[in-house]
Design a protein around this motif. Structure first.
Motif, short mmCIF file in Angstrom:
data_model
loop_
_atom_site.label_atom_id
_atom_site.label_comp_id
_atom_site.label_asym_id
_atom_site.label_seq_id
_atom_site.Cartn_x
_atom_site.Cartn_y
_atom_site.Cartn_z
N LYS A 80 0.67 -1.22 -0.08
CA LYS A 80 0.03 0.01 -0.04
C LYS A 80 0.89 1.35 0.12
O LYS A 80 0.33 2.38 0.11
N SER A 81 2.27 1.32 -0.10
CA SER A 81 3.08 2.37 -0.21
C SER A 81 2.59 3.44 -1.21
O SER A 81 2.55 4.53 -0.91
N ASP A 82 2.34 3.10 -2.45
CA ASP A 82 2.24 4.05 -3.23
C ASP A 82 0.66 4.60 -3.00
O ASP A 82 0.45 5.83 -3.39
N LEU A 83 -0.25 3.86 -2.74
CA LEU A 83 -1.53 4.19 -2.38
C LEU A 83 -1.58 5.25 -1.35
O LEU A 83 -2.15 6.31 -1.29
N LYS A 84 -0.69 5.08 -0.47
CA LYS A 84 -0.57 5.87 0.95
C LYS A 84 -0.08 7.21 0.23
O LYS A 84 -0.59 8.23 0.63
N GLN A 85 1.27 7.09 -0.38
CA GLN A 85 1.72 8.18 -0.80
C GLN A 85 0.85 9.22 -1.57
O GLN A 85 0.81 10.37 -1.73
#
Length: 147
Positions: free
Chosen positions: A66-71
């Motif tokens: 989820k790191s891209d979604l979070k950013q």
């Protein structure tokens, strides 16, 4: 067999890229914002954003993390000093430290704020008032309140 694999890869890439090309003002990458709620608590805020993500992306997010979604979600919200309280495929909730200026004696000022996209429905909740805006990219004038 090689051509079948290449064809499948091209179909997957086009399914992921083409929806992003038809982006509206409420879109950022593969995220389409539905609404944002800002709940003011003393000098801090709890900000919740509901959104949808493009078909097919959910699987990739679950597969790759989820790191891209979070950013991307944090880029849309555009607040400093945040900590993510909740993140899934259709909602993020963040705690914003010092979102408002503290003028002492329980009085606060939440300043104007610009989001990274047009927000279809924005609700700002203070202890005294609830303000609602539609199709805005900015909370325009700020809001004074008492805690």
């Amino acid at each position: 067999m090689k051509w079948v694999t290449v064809g499948l890869v091209l179909m997957l890439v086009s399914a992921l890229v083409l929806p992003a090309l038809a982006a509206g003002e409420e879109r950022y990458g593969y995220i389409t914002v539905k609404d944002v709620t800002v709940r003011l608590e003393k000098s801090d805020a709890v900000v919740t954003m509901n959104y949808t993500i493009d078909d097919g992306i959910g699987f990739l997010v679950l597969l790759l993390g989820k790191s891209d979604l979070k950013q991307k979600a944090l880029d849309i919200l555009n607040f400093n000093d945040t900590s993510v309280q909740h993140l899934d495929l259709d909602r993020i909730e963040v705690h914003v430290n010092n979102a408002s200026d503290d003028y002492g004696q329980g009085s606060y000022w939440f300043p104007a704020h610009r989001f990274g996209v047009v927000v279809p429905s924005l609700t700002v909740i203070s202890p005294q008032d609830v303000k609602h805006y539609e199709n805005v990219s900015e909370f325009p004038d700020g809001l004074g309140y008492f805690a």
